[in-house]
Design a protein around this motif. Sequence first.
Motif, PDB file in Angstrom:
ATOM      1  N   TYR A 114     -12.295  -1.058   5.105  1.00  0.00           N
ATOM      2  CA  TYR A 114     -11.545  -1.037   3.849  1.00  0.00           C
ATOM      3  C   TYR A 114     -10.084  -1.430   4.080  1.00  0.00           C
ATOM      4  N   LEU A 115      -9.481  -0.881   5.136  1.00  0.00           N
ATOM      5  CA  LEU A 115      -8.080  -1.175   5.421  1.00  0.00           C
ATOM      6  C   LEU A 115      -7.875  -2.626   5.833  1.00  0.00           C
TER       7      LEU A 115
ATOM      8  N   SER B  87     -13.812   3.156   6.856  1.00  0.00           N
ATOM      9  CA  SER B  87     -12.390   3.230   6.504  1.00  0.00           C
ATOM     10  C   SER B  87     -11.632   2.052   7.101  1.00  0.00           C
ATOM     11  N   ALA B  88     -11.962   1.695   8.354  1.00  0.00           N
ATOM     12  CA  ALA B  88     -11.300   0.558   9.000  1.00  0.00           C
ATOM     13  C   ALA B  88     -11.607  -0.740   8.265  1.00  0.00           C
TER      14      ALA B  88
ATOM     15  N   THR C 213       1.965   5.066   0.121  1.00  0.00           N
ATOM     16  CA  THR C 213       1.433   6.273   0.748  1.00  0.00           C
ATOM     17  C   THR C 213       1.370   7.397  -0.279  1.00  0.00           C
TER      18      THR C 213
ATOM     19  N   CYS D 147       0.864  -1.184   0.000  1.00  0.00           N
ATOM     20  CA  CYS D 147       0.000   0.000   0.000  1.00  0.00           C
ATOM     21  C   CYS D 147       0.899   1.232   0.000  1.00  0.00           C
TER      22      CYS D 147
ATOM     23  N   HIS E 123      -3.130  10.847   1.677  1.00  0.00           N
ATOM     24  CA  HIS E 123      -3.223  10.060   2.905  1.00  0.00           C
ATOM     25  C   HIS E 123      -2.885  10.915   4.129  1.00  0.00           C
TER      26      HIS E 123
ATOM     27  N   GLY F 102      -3.211  -2.110   7.675  1.00  0.00           N
ATOM     28  CA  GLY F 102      -3.634  -1.907   6.301  1.00  0.00           C
ATOM     29  C   GLY F 102      -2.631  -1.188   5.430  1.00  0.00           C
ATOM     30  N   CYS F 103      -1.896  -0.226   6.023  1.00  0.00           N
ATOM     31  CA  CYS F 103      -0.963   0.585   5.233  1.00  0.00           C
ATOM     32  C   CYS F 103       0.503   0.332   5.557  1.00  0.00           C
TER      33      CYS F 103
ATOM     34  N   LEU G   3      -4.971   0.925  10.908  1.00  0.00           N
ATOM     35  CA  LEU G   3      -4.242   1.771   9.963  1.00  0.00           C
ATOM     36  C   LEU G   3      -2.871   1.185   9.658  1.00  0.00           C
TER      37      LEU G   3
ATOM     38  N   SER H  56      -6.798  -5.518   3.472  1.00  0.00           N
ATOM     39  CA  SER H  56      -5.389  -5.776   3.176  1.00  0.00           C
ATOM     40  C   SER H  56      -4.709  -6.549   4.298  1.00  0.00           C
TER      41      SER H  56
END
Length: 267
Positions: free
Chosen positions: A234-235, A231-232, A71, A69, A75, A188-189, A185, A238
């Motif tokens: 979606y993350l 949002s959580a 950045t 993912c 973001h 996911g990222c 977060l 991953s």
Amino acid sequence: MRTLTKGEKALLAALLVFLLRYPVACTLNELIPDTWGSVAVYVRVILRETVTYLLPGMAVFKRHKQVSCKTQWYHIPAALAAGVMAQYALSALTEVWTGYAGLSSAGVMPMPTTTAEWVPAVLALVLIPAIAEEVFFRGLLQGTLQEEHSPVTALLLSTASFALMHGSPAGLPAHLGCGLLLGVLYAGCGSLPLCMLFHGAYNGAAVVWSCFPVATSLPWVILCAGVLLLSAGYLLRSAAKKGGRLTRAEWALAGLLLVLEVLPYFF
């Protein structure tokens, strides 16, 4: 002699940090005179966060496998906005929780009243905790555990440790919520800087609203909570990957850490 796994080393580091927090705090109380007023409190917090979280985290932390993912520039404002929204929604949760449990939500940290106090206050209440705690809880603890185990397992353990380590019964639901969002977060990222921005915005909003109170509105709380949950989710797409099970030693260390963190709530 069996070599310790990375997860065991990370959990041992967290256990040692927890055991050192109180001696470090007592030592700083003796070294920093109360005659400094509120500045003394801020300096103690800066040094405590640096010694107990930042330095151990940097000493043990190594580059972890990152999820795919990248950045992007957008973001950054998104992480800042999410931190503010989280503070708004979770402060409402704290009001409900403290009222139901009969706890006092009054902060123990003095708020700055003069220009000279604002600089150390911002460092102590916003910047240093955001950097130090993210390096330790997300970078060291969660990042190490998710290399060998399920990201969800790493997320839950780091969230529980982060929330309980704060030692605040009144703030426990908010710390759990904030820790969970930060863990999602990172899972996911895989970006510590984004976690630091979220954490800094969360803390910064708390400081500003302590000085200039903002009344919460149920529709806005629901909107903020909804955006954060979506949002959580979606993350987490991953992060929902399978991983190896925790070893018996890792379970034992994790259990001991969480039990020790819970004990101060009863004294």
